[in-house]
Design a protein around this motif. Sequence first.
Motif, mmCIF file in Angstrom:
data_model
loop_
_atom_site.group_PDB
_atom_site.id
_atom_site.type_symbol
_atom_site.label_atom_id
_atom_site.label_comp_id
_atom_site.label_asym_id
_atom_site.label_seq_id
_atom_site.Cartn_x
_atom_site.Cartn_y
_atom_site.Cartn_z
ATOM 1 N N MET A 30 0.849 -1.201 0.000
ATOM 2 C CA MET A 30 0.000 0.000 0.000
ATOM 3 C C MET A 30 0.881 1.247 0.000
ATOM 4 O O MET A 30 1.785 1.372 0.818
ATOM 5 N N ARG A 31 0.601 2.135 -0.938
ATOM 6 C CA ARG A 31 1.347 3.393 -1.010
ATOM 7 C C ARG A 31 0.534 4.498 -0.342
ATOM 8 O O ARG A 31 -0.582 4.809 -0.763
ATOM 9 N N LEU A 32 1.098 5.087 0.685
ATOM 10 C CA LEU A 32 0.449 6.174 1.408
ATOM 11 C C LEU A 32 1.323 7.422 1.336
ATOM 12 O O LEU A 32 2.529 7.342 1.570
ATOM 13 N N GLU A 33 0.703 8.533 0.997
ATOM 14 C CA GLU A 33 1.419 9.809 0.971
ATOM 15 C C GLU A 33 0.782 10.777 1.959
ATOM 16 O O GLU A 33 -0.428 10.715 2.225
ATOM 17 N N LEU A 34 1.602 11.653 2.456
ATOM 18 C CA LEU A 34 1.170 12.645 3.434
ATOM 19 C C LEU A 34 1.389 14.032 2.845
ATOM 20 O O LEU A 34 2.488 14.356 2.403
ATOM 21 N N VAL A 35 0.329 14.835 2.819
ATOM 22 C CA VAL A 35 0.412 16.226 2.371
ATOM 23 C C VAL A 35 0.145 17.124 3.575
ATOM 24 O O VAL A 35 -0.949 17.095 4.146
#
Length: 416
Positions: free
Chosen positions: A1-6
């Motif tokens: 799972m690819r999770l990004e934080l903005v």
Amino acid sequence: MRLELVNTGTELCLGDVINTNAAWIGQRMAALGIEVARQTIVPDGGAVKEAIAEAAARSDVVLVSGGLGPTNDDVTRESTADLLGLPLFEDAKARATLEAYFARRNKVPVASNFRQVMVPAGATVLENPMGTAPGLYFPAALGESRGWNCHIFLLPGPPRELKPMVEACLEPRLREWIPDGTSRRVIYLKLTGIGESEIVESVEKDLEKVPGLELGYCIGKGDVDVRLAGQPGPVEQGAEIVRSRLGDFILSEDQRVIEEVVIQRLAERGEWLATAESCTGGFLASRLTDVSGASKVFGHGFVTYANEAKQNHLGVPEDLLAAHGAVSEPVARAMADGCLRVSGSDYALSVTGIAGPTGGTEEKPAGTVFVALASKGQETVVKKLFYPVSRDRFKLLTSQFALDMLRRRLNGLPMP
């Protein structure tokens, strides 16, 4: 799972506010077996929309923090709705929650507050018990028209609001989407009184031989985390290597810092602590009282910066000060013994030193400090240290050493 934080907020870009959310979220995700693929910080305004679009196009989950407030530069909600082509409507339940929040504080919301209860069609409102801005969840299906397959979460920026919402609203969903995530384990072995290079020299070669074990280090405030991740078997094998070699230095395996460990241990033993500080100016007591429940074990904190205060409050003899100076082993011992006697506590810590950069001499240069631990029925221990660093770092390292002395005595370990 690819999770990004903005992370949104002009104050973050300017450095006016330190982005502690990113570090905390990264650790929480690692514990679930999810590695944050990228962290992006953008100022308030138009850059938010672009950042969300870029992240959602390449990710499975995007978490956006900040920009949900009542001001005209809080545009995270509107930007996401625009990207997904979703109209906004006022959510009646969110409005009622906001009005109740203000009523409990005997205040009346202004018109701008009601921007926070506007909800994009199809999004789920996430309750925020600590503030006025609810979070929002956009299921992946809402982005299909843009070719996205990404779940988007919008959460408030203030840590006291964001953290409980991550735990209550984000993490349960992530666990559902990674059913095998429970088989992954992450341990943070927090060590103090030993440097990163010494840890590496002691355990790294053997840890690298453990198949499937992911190893990392993180230097904290007076401590070092050894992060072990992977399947339970390799992680436990690695943890046992660290425990067998460096057990006396391990503070915790659940990321508790030393003041939390000491407070809990004192509570378990039903014992009390007092402090007598000179050069740290109350920093040691402050660290202890940052811990919830400290009042059950910490009753007295003396800041005896001047010699007169050491005499009047702790009973340090005037002739002792004259003969040895305030920064000395005999005075540190007398401060701890006096603190123990005056407070009636089970343990007393004292510190006296020269924080610098001025005030040092050839015999006692800036950075010199004496730390003492007095205990009922045990001999008082005094240690001389040398920390030629900035004043704030000096206070941190001195208080860390003092607390470690106490931790070791509470656990029957040798003094550092």
